[in-house]
Design a protein around this motif. Structure first.
Motif, PDB file in Angstrom:
ATOM      1  N   PRO A  91      42.854  54.710   4.026  1.00 44.98           N
ATOM      2  CA  PRO A  91      41.842  54.710   2.497  1.00 44.98           C
ATOM      3  C   PRO A  91      41.948  53.710   2.100  1.00 44.98           C
ATOM      4  N   GLN A  92      44.119  53.221   1.202  1.00 45.60           N
ATOM      5  CA  GLN A  92      43.678  51.912   0.870  1.00 45.60           C
ATOM      6  C   GLN A  92      42.866  50.313   1.247  1.00 45.60           C
ATOM      7  N   SER A  93      43.330  50.419   2.447  1.00 42.19           N
ATOM      8  CA  SER A  93      42.359  49.202   2.923  1.00 42.19           C
ATOM      9  C   SER A  93      40.748  49.539   3.230  1.00 42.19           C
ATOM     10  N   MET A  94      40.159  50.705   2.912  1.00 39.74           N
ATOM     11  CA  MET A  94      38.543  51.094   2.881  1.00 39.74           C
ATOM     12  C   MET A  94      38.554  50.564   1.138  1.00 39.74           C
ATOM     13  N   LYS A  95      39.190  51.143  -0.105  1.00 37.46           N
ATOM     14  CA  LYS A  95      38.990  51.084  -1.018  1.00 37.46           C
ATOM     15  C   LYS A  95      39.647  49.425  -1.020  1.00 37.46           C
ATOM     16  N   ASN A  96      40.121  48.490  -0.575  1.00 39.01           N
ATOM     17  CA  ASN A  96      40.167  47.343  -0.853  1.00 39.01           C
ATOM     18  C   ASN A  96      39.038  46.531  -0.558  1.00 39.01           C
ATOM     19  N   ALA A  97      38.113  46.227   0.383  1.00 33.94           N
ATOM     20  CA  ALA A  97      36.626  46.302   1.369  1.00 33.94           C
ATOM     21  C   ALA A  97      35.921  46.814   0.033  1.00 33.94           C
ATOM     22  N   ALA A  98      35.825  48.232  -0.406  1.00 31.11           N
ATOM     23  CA  ALA A  98      34.658  48.442  -1.274  1.00 31.11           C
ATOM     24  C   ALA A  98      34.937  48.453  -2.411  1.00 31.11           C
ATOM     25  N   PHE A  99      36.441  48.046  -3.128  1.00 32.28           N
ATOM     26  CA  PHE A  99      36.119  46.577  -3.819  1.00 32.28           C
ATOM     27  C   PHE A  99      35.527  45.265  -3.137  1.00 32.28           C
ATOM     28  N   LEU A 100      36.236  44.180  -2.417  1.00 38.97           N
ATOM     29  CA  LEU A 100      35.474  42.950  -2.645  1.00 38.97           C
ATOM     30  C   LEU A 100      33.980  43.330  -2.210  1.00 38.97           C
ATOM     31  N   LYS A 101      33.361  44.095  -1.620  1.00 42.33           N
ATOM     32  CA  LYS A 101      31.938  44.271  -1.342  1.00 42.33           C
ATOM     33  C   LYS A 101      31.362  44.411  -2.720  1.00 42.33           C
ATOM     34  N   LYS A 102      32.059  44.468  -3.692  1.00 44.27           N
ATOM     35  CA  LYS A 102      30.873  44.188  -4.569  1.00 44.27           C
ATOM     36  C   LYS A 102      30.492  42.823  -5.295  1.00 44.27           C
ATOM     37  N   TYR A 103      31.279  42.352  -4.986  1.00 44.49           N
ATOM     38  CA  TYR A 103      31.271  41.238  -5.738  1.00 44.49           C
ATOM     39  C   TYR A 103      30.379  40.191  -4.685  1.00 44.49           C
ATOM     40  N   VAL A 104      30.694  40.632  -3.151  1.00 49.41           N
ATOM     41  CA  VAL A 104      29.577  39.522  -2.500  1.00 49.41           C
ATOM     42  C   VAL A 104      28.346  40.284  -3.112  1.00 49.41           C
TER      43      VAL A 104
END
Length: 305
Positions: free
Chosen positions: A258-271
């Motif tokens: 879950p935390q890894s998915m949350k980290n990816a989602a955080f980065l995705k916004k910037y991308v």
């Protein structure tokens, strides 16, 4: 094959790392062919290699004459048949997708001479993930470069099926092109430096994704304690947020944490917003004058992004 037998280097992928690896090999006197499926990419490849050669001239690592000879040693092609002809060693830098690497290596296994050594510049995958599909797993190992403008450290990582002679040959070749090989005993995700770097990034992303502290304050903390010129988010901007996101998202989908998915989602916004890092002048910070370079940043006197 001995290291003295290597004459022609084939680079698969004309992007950022393919350009750098090709330039370093040509600078060491090797004939280099860079292959890509896109002629447009290859046109940009040669322009960037010319700039990179100019950078090495400015750093007094080579002369103007040597730079011209370096450029003359490099050819580009969209023909896989022409690219594979007489190749002694292959360096692959296609996108970080194991299925794509399987396809590319499988095709070049059909075209390259039997003696040809295959290496991958992957930064986040293991060669064993696609070794069988290369058709010559015993002749495959990871040969991972960092930014050649700032370091000459390279990782040499065999997979369980790599012949010991091949690992030694690649390490010897690394020295021939002026690099310092870090020869690993076995496979490990992220090699040596990148393993430490990605865990550093992950720690920072956990803090930011969980809104424990702002991006600026996380960097400010790191910079203030260690007196470092950049914090983790500043460094991510230099690496490129698309690259950091791709790696984070890939492993998040593998591990399902879950935390890894949350980290990816955080980065995705910037991308998705096109904030891809310093290369496009905007990432976590705006460039060419990011706020963390300004006087007073560590003291928190300038809280503006």
């Amino acid at each position: 094959m001995k290291v003295e037998d290597i004459k022609k280097v084939l680079i698969l992928g004309g992007g950022h790392m393919g350009q750098q690896i090709g330039c370093v090999c040509a600078m060491a006197g090797y004939d280099v062919t860079i292959y890509d499926i896109s002629q447009e990419v290859l046109d940009g490849t040669m322009k960037n290699i010319t700039k990179l050669a100019g950078f090495f001239v400015s750093m007094k690592k080579i002369t103007d004459e040597q730079a011209q000879k370096l450029i003359a040693r490099i050819t580009t092609t969209t023909s896989d048949v022409d690219a594979a002809k007489d190749a002694d060693i292959v360096s692959e830098s296609v996108p970080e997708n194991p299925e794509m690497k399987k396809k590319v290596f499988g095709r070049f296994n059909e075209l390259c001479p039997e003696r040809t050594i295959f290496t991958t510049n992957t930064s986040s995958l293991l060669p064993s993930m696609f070794a069988a599909e290369t058709g010559r797993p015993e002749k495959l190992c990871a040969f991972h470069f960092h930014d050649v403008r700032s370091t000459n450290i390279v990782d040499v990582m065999p997979h369980p099926g790599t012949a010991k002679e091949v690992t030694q040959l690649v390490a010897d070749f690394a020295r021939k092109i002026g690099q310092i090989p870090i020869v690993m005993h076995k496979e490990s995700i992220g090699f040596v430096f990148n393993f430490m770097l990605m865990n550093w990034f992950e720690s920072a992303l956990i803090l930011a994704a969980n809104d424990v502290a702002s991006v600026e304050d996380i960097d400010r903390s790191w910079m203030g304690v260690l007196r470092s010129p950049m914090g983790p988010f500043g460094v991510m901007d230099q690496v490129g947020l698309k690259t950091v996101y791709t790696i984070t998202d890939y492993w998040a989908n593998i591990t399902k944490k879950p935390q890894s998915m949350k980290n990816a989602a955080f980065l995705k916004k910037y991308v998705e917003e096109g904030r891809l890092g310093a290369k496009v002048k905007k990432g976590f910070y705006d460039y060419p004058n990011p706020v963390f370079f300004k006087p007073g940043f560590i003291d928190g006197l300038d809280q503006k992004k």
